[in-house]
Design a protein around this motif. Structure first.
Motif, short mmCIF file in Angstrom:
data_model
loop_
_atom_site.label_atom_id
_atom_site.label_comp_id
_atom_site.label_asym_id
_atom_site.label_seq_id
_atom_site.Cartn_x
_atom_site.Cartn_y
_atom_site.Cartn_z
N PRO A 5 7.59 -3.78 -14.23
CA PRO A 5 6.83 -4.54 -15.23
C PRO A 5 5.32 -4.45 -14.97
CG PRO A 5 7.79 -6.01 -13.59
CD PRO A 5 8.30 -4.64 -13.29
N ALA A 6 4.57 -4.33 -16.04
CA ALA A 6 3.10 -4.36 -16.00
C ALA A 6 2.51 -3.36 -15.01
CB ALA A 6 2.60 -5.77 -15.65
N ALA A 7 3.22 -2.25 -14.76
CA ALA A 7 2.71 -1.24 -13.83
C ALA A 7 1.63 -0.39 -14.45
CB ALA A 7 3.85 -0.35 -13.34
N SER A 8 1.60 -0.28 -15.79
CA SER A 8 0.60 0.55 -16.45
C SER A 8 0.44 0.10 -17.90
CB SER A 8 1.02 2.02 -16.41
OG SER A 8 0.14 2.82 -17.17
N ARG A 9 -0.80 0.19 -18.39
CA ARG A 9 -1.05 -0.10 -19.81
C ARG A 9 -0.81 1.13 -20.67
NH1 ARG A 9 -5.79 -0.58 -21.20
NH2 ARG A 9 -6.89 0.07 -19.31
N HIS A 10 -0.71 2.29 -20.03
CA HIS A 10 -0.63 3.55 -20.78
C HIS A 10 0.79 4.10 -20.89
CE1 HIS A 10 -5.05 3.87 -20.56
NE2 HIS A 10 -4.90 3.42 -19.32
N LEU B 159 0.82 -1.21 0.00
CA LEU B 159 0.00 0.00 0.00
C LEU B 159 0.85 1.26 0.00
CD1 LEU B 159 -2.94 -0.89 2.43
CD2 LEU B 159 -2.87 -1.03 -0.07
N VAL B 160 1.81 1.33 0.89
CA VAL B 160 2.59 2.58 0.99
C VAL B 160 3.49 2.76 -0.23
CG1 VAL B 160 4.56 1.61 2.27
CG2 VAL B 160 3.91 4.02 2.61
N GLU B 161 4.05 1.68 -0.76
CA GLU B 161 4.89 1.81 -1.95
C GLU B 161 4.05 2.22 -3.15
OE1 GLU B 161 7.12 -1.76 -2.48
OE2 GLU B 161 8.64 -1.19 -0.99
N THR B 162 2.88 1.63 -3.30
CA THR B 162 2.03 1.98 -4.43
C THR B 162 1.51 3.40 -4.31
OG1 THR B 162 1.32 -0.33 -4.63
CG2 THR B 162 -0.04 1.33 -5.72
N ALA B 163 1.07 3.78 -3.12
CA ALA B 163 0.49 5.11 -2.93
C ALA B 163 1.49 6.21 -3.19
CB ALA B 163 -0.08 5.23 -1.52
N THR B 164 2.76 5.99 -2.85
CA THR B 164 3.76 7.05 -2.98
C THR B 164 4.56 6.97 -4.28
OG1 THR B 164 5.36 5.70 -1.73
CG2 THR B 164 4.04 7.31 -0.50
N ARG B 165 4.47 5.85 -5.00
CA ARG B 165 5.32 5.69 -6.18
C ARG B 165 4.56 5.40 -7.47
NH1 ARG B 165 9.54 1.43 -3.36
NH2 ARG B 165 9.81 2.58 -1.41
N ARG B 166 3.26 5.32 -7.41
CA ARG B 166 2.49 4.99 -8.60
C ARG B 166 1.37 5.99 -8.82
NH1 ARG B 166 6.36 2.65 -9.28
NH2 ARG B 166 6.73 0.41 -9.51
N ASP B 167 0.90 6.03 -10.07
CA ASP B 167 -0.18 6.92 -10.45
C ASP B 167 -1.51 6.27 -10.06
OD1 ASP B 167 -1.97 8.62 -11.59
OD2 ASP B 167 -1.05 8.63 -13.58
N LEU B 168 -2.18 6.83 -9.06
CA LEU B 168 -3.43 6.22 -8.58
C LEU B 168 -4.58 6.44 -9.55
CD1 LEU B 168 -3.33 6.98 -4.74
CD2 LEU B 168 -2.20 5.19 -6.08
N ASP B 169 -4.41 7.33 -10.50
CA ASP B 169 -5.44 7.52 -11.52
C ASP B 169 -5.35 6.49 -12.63
OD1 ASP B 169 -6.71 9.71 -10.33
OD2 ASP B 169 -5.23 11.10 -11.15
N ASP B 170 -4.29 5.69 -12.62
CA ASP B 170 -4.13 4.63 -13.63
C ASP B 170 -4.88 3.39 -13.16
OD1 ASP B 170 -3.25 2.62 -15.36
OD2 ASP B 170 -1.31 3.60 -15.63
N ALA C 229 -4.65 0.39 -13.97
CA ALA C 229 -3.79 -0.77 -13.75
C ALA C 229 -3.22 -0.79 -12.34
CB ALA C 229 -2.66 -0.78 -14.78
N THR C 230 -2.95 0.39 -11.79
CA THR C 230 -2.41 0.47 -10.44
C THR C 230 -3.39 -0.09 -9.42
OG1 THR C 230 -1.08 2.43 -10.98
CG2 THR C 230 -1.58 2.06 -8.65
N VAL C 231 -4.63 0.35 -9.50
CA VAL C 231 -5.64 -0.06 -8.53
C VAL C 231 -5.97 -1.55 -8.70
CG1 VAL C 231 -7.96 0.40 -7.66
CG2 VAL C 231 -6.54 2.28 -8.49
N GLU D 160 -5.97 -7.27 -6.90
CA GLU D 160 -5.67 -8.69 -7.18
C GLU D 160 -4.74 -9.27 -6.12
OE1 GLU D 160 -4.12 -8.77 -11.10
OE2 GLU D 160 -6.03 -8.24 -12.06
N ALA D 161 -3.76 -8.46 -5.66
CA ALA D 161 -2.81 -8.96 -4.66
C ALA D 161 -3.48 -9.16 -3.31
CB ALA D 161 -1.64 -7.98 -4.52
N VAL D 162 -4.38 -8.23 -2.92
CA VAL D 162 -5.01 -8.30 -1.60
C VAL D 162 -6.10 -9.35 -1.56
CG1 VAL D 162 -6.31 -6.99 0.10
CG2 VAL D 162 -4.41 -5.91 -1.09
#
Length: 813
Positions: A735-740, A509-520, A522-524, A529-531
């Motif tokens: 890898p596979a962090a975003s389709r865009h 959660l903390v790595e995704t929230a601070t390092r990924r685009d939450l509007d994408d 694929a991120t959510v 899927e992991a949880v």
């Protein structure tokens, strides 16, 4: 070389002979540790005795006395010489001349000297006024001169110490506590002071003083060995640095480890932490006993007067089966049978933590001596008692440490030995791995009311970093260990799966929230899927916060909490069956839209700079500052990211978090705008004016402002300071962090201008930055950049790897 040879050389050659013999002794690899310290003290004794005899032949009423560490015959290579020239006052001129003949040769050799000249009455008076002087005199040892004078002083000082113990020991305890508050705990510090920190050599000396008072005594098992280990480390530190230092600095740890024949710096720190833990625990037990004795002494006279004499029986209050409270400690009931009751250690620990009381030393040792391993799976009562212990909050720490000191934790959880006293070489972490796990459980205990399965939260908190004792990714290794432990403790298959999932993804959660685009989307979706379920998400959210709070102040803030909460909300919606919004459909706020329209109308950057605060989770007079929000809207053009980052670096603004994205404009408005929404903080003084920032940004974008040159000039103006060598930067493709877009993750040492260098390197590579997410954790920057090629599509695999390699080489240069 024999002692006779040493004596002859030092006596014949004077100071030069002593210096040569000393050097030979310190470079003699075959003799180290206690033998070398003792030999160095003996060598020094002989030299000083020779100086004394030459300066005052046959004189009575004068003696030379070693005190402190030298008095204990424990001389490290660069130790001070603590000396007292004791005299009866009958020959002051002789004493003055003798002092000069003693002190000046010591100084001439460059040895540190702590000296005094006193009569026995003066020494006794000074000791009565200065606790540190009195502690040093407790280790007084005769070196030369009138032995009777030294012996009389020792006898008098010890008698005074024992008579004054009820008043002096509380003062000594206060001194130890003040020092611990100032210097920290040796067993957790990455650069510890071996002498002054809690659990260090000063505390070991204080325990010797308590024992000398005859009022109480420290637990002896392992104490001498622990103290000896710290002395050995200090010896190696003195030899490897050539300095009289007690601070085990990071840059010297590998050399000290090699001097001691250890594998590496981590092995060295583990040994230091183990020793410090023994001394600190012995101190806790001893000072509790001192308090108990002093309380009983103050109460008994009144009780005897009331009861007409006799010794009252101690009161015993039941706490649990086989467990009672007595004299403010948790002890075993008289009928308790540890050899027949395998749950007793957990029951006693849980009762102690719930009552906020310490476990009695003898009770813990009795349980350890008779304890048997629990069957697998554990009985239901054992599991419940463990959960009660973990859920008791702050008292859990002291109880757990008492159990661990006697080996009971390793008996219950064999995997614990892998993380015990394991250092964490990250300045963000305050604790060793094992203490961090307990701290996380303590933090998680405050969140048990907000989750449906508090038992799984507490177990996951205890085990989330258990994989750090194994090679590879600690989350992957920890998942396997946690699954095994959960089965052994007695959870069913579904609960075991949840615990394993929480441990595997405790950083998600903390790595995704601070390092990924939450509007994408694929991120959510990836997080969902992991949880896997709403209940697991709820637990993971609580574990994330508990883990961060237990790490240290740099790991958690209201801003990070808000990012994680936003991610959890989005993931929860997906788990409830709602599709995440498409990336292109993200709508701007009214302020974002206003700034964007102004940027289009003016054809120039527009910015807003304002301080942000957020009400805390609990009522408080002072809301937590989140830094300053900087919003920049710029007509879409190359070089926006390095230009903004460079201008901020020039104005000494630290970027805490950064987001960059293209913004869709309302229908009918032509053009494209990039929006940067950042949190910044001023390194020194106040914030610059927004108008000045905007003017410099305009110049940076049109190329008239040489940012690189300005930053290079500023760096050159400051001297380079010696410090810890940071690991090299690393750039990876997620890898596979975003389709865009292609996602680059950059990990590097945080430094002014870092974001500028990254942005410029990406621009030079010919890729467009679609969004950026920068965050800092202590001294480390972890940034994610969503980039596309000229056609607005993700980069092909080989091209993405090549860009990542080029960026990494640029940052290493």
């Amino acid at each position: 070389m024999t002692s006779t040879d040493t004596h002859d050389q030092t006596e014949d050659s004077g100071p030069d002979g002593y210096a040569a013999a000393r050097l030979r002794l310190l470079t003699e690899k075959a003799r180290s540790g206690p033998p070398r310290r003792s030999a160095l003290a003996g060598l020094t004794d002989e030299w000083l005795a020779g100086l004394f005899a030459a300066g005052a032949p046959g004189t009575r009423g004068i003696s030379l006395v070693a005190v402190g560490g030298y008095g204990r015959a424990e001389l490290s290579p660069r130790s001070d010489l603590d000396l007292l020239l004791l005299h009866d006052g009958s020959a002051p001129e002789t004493v003055t001349k003798l002092a000069d003949r003693l002190w000046y040769p010591v100084w001439d050799l460059g040895l540190a000297l702590d000296h005094s000249v006193r009569t026995p009455a003066e020494a006794r008076k000074t000791a009565g006024e200065d606790l540190k002087v009195q502690l040093g005199l407790l280790d007084a040892r005769h070196v030369a001169g009138d032995l009777g004078l030294t012996t009389a002083l020792r006898t008098t000082v010890l008698a005074d110490w024992r008579n004054q113990a009820p008043k002096r020991l509380p003062a000594l305890r206060e001194l130890c506590e003040e020092r611990a508050e100032r210097m920290g705990e040796l067993q957790y510090l990455l650069e510890p002071d071996l002498k002054e920190a809690r659990g260090g050599l000063r505390d070991a000396t204080a325990l010797r003083a308590v024992a000398a008072s005859w009022l109480a005594d420290a637990p002896r098992e392992g104490l001498a060995e622990a103290r000896g280990r710290l002395l050995d480390v200090r010896d190696a530190l003195h030899l490897s640095t050539g300095r009289a230092t007690d601070r085990l600095a990071l840059q010297e740890q590998d050399q000290v480890a090699a001097e001691l024949g250890l594998l590496d710096a981590d092995a060295l720190l583990r040994q230091v932490y183990e020793a410090a833990r023994v001394i600190a625990y012995a101190g806790d037990v001893t000072w509790r006993e001192v308090g108990r004795v002093l309380r009983s002494r103050s109460v008994r006279p009144r009780l005897r007067a009331m009861l007409g004499g006799g010794k009252p029986a101690p009161e015993r209050s039941p706490l649990a089966e086989g467990v009672v409270e007595q004299d403010g400690e948790v002890v075993l009931a008289r009928a308790a049978r540890p050899d027949r009751d395998p749950v007793l250690p957990l029951r006693a620990a849980a009762a102690a933590a719930q009552a906020g009381l310490p476990l009695n030393l003898h009770a813990v040792r009795r349980m350890a001596a008779g304890a048997r391993a629990l069957p697998s799976p554990w009985p239901a009562e054992a599991r419940q008692q463990l959960l009660t212990l973990l859920g008791s909050g702050r008292p859990t720490v002291d109880v757990w440490e008492a159990m661990e000191a006697e080996g009971l934790i390793s008996l219950l959880l064999p995997d614990w030995d892998r993380v015990r006293c394991r250092p964490q070489r990250n300045a963000v972490h305050l604790w060793t791995v094992d203490r961090h796990l307990i701290e996380t459980a303590v933090r998680a205990s405050a969140f048990t009311r907000r989750v449906s399965r508090p038992d799984l939260l507490l177990i996951a908190a205890l085990l989330h970093d258990i994989g750090k004792g194994w090679p590879g990714d600690h989350s992957v290794a920890g998942e396997v260990i946690a699954r095994d432990v959960a089965v052994r403790i007695g959870f069913d298959a579904d609960d075991v799966t949840v615990v394993a999932t929480l441990v595997r993804h405790h950083l998600l959660l903390v790595e995704t929230a601070t390092r990924r685009d939450l509007d994408d989307p694929a991120t959510v979706r990836a997080v969902a899927e992991a949880v896997g379920s709403q209940s697991a998400l709820e637990l993971l959210h609580a574990l994330t916060e508990a883990d961060a709070l237990a790490t240290g102040p740099a790991a958690w803030s209201s801003w990070r909490a808000s990012l994680v909460a936003d991610l959890v909300k989005r993931v929860s919606a997906v788990l409830a069956g709602q599709a995440p919004p498409d990336l292109e459909a993200a709508t701007p706020t009214a302020q974002h839209e206003r700034l964007a329209l102004e940027a289009v109308a003016t054809g120039a950057p527009v910015l807003s700079l304002r301080a942000q605060t957020e009400p805390p989770a609990e009522p408080s007079d002072d809301p937590e500052p989140l830094g300053v929000e900087l919003i920049v809207a710029v007509p879409d053009q190359p070089g926006v990211l390095p230009a903004v980052a460079g201008v901020l670096a020039m104005h000494r603004l630290t970027v805490r978090t950064a987001e960059l994205r293209a913004l869709d404009l309302p229908d009918g408005v032509d053009g494209s705008v990039l929006l940067l929404d950042w949190r910044v903080a001023a390194e020194y003084g106040s914030l610059p004016q927004a108008a000045r920032l905007r003017a410099d940004l305009v110049r940076a974008l049109d190329g008239s402002l040489d940012i690189s040159g300005r930053l290079a000039e500023r760096d050159a103006a400051y001297p380079r300071r010696r410090g810890v060598v940071a690991p090299p930067p690393r750039v990876t493709v997620a890898p596979a962090a975003s389709r865009h877009a292609t996602v680059f993750e950059v990990r590097a040492q945080d430094a002014p201008g870092l974001l500028f260098r990254i942005g410029r390197a990406l621009e030079d590579a010919g890729v467009g930055v679609r969004s950026a997410h920068a965050s800092t954790l202590g001294a480390n920057a972890v940034d994610a950049f969503y980039v596309t090629g000229p056609e607005g599509l993700p980069l092909p695999g080989e091209e993405a790897v090549a860009v990542a390699r080029t960026l990494e080489e640029t940052l290493r240069a």
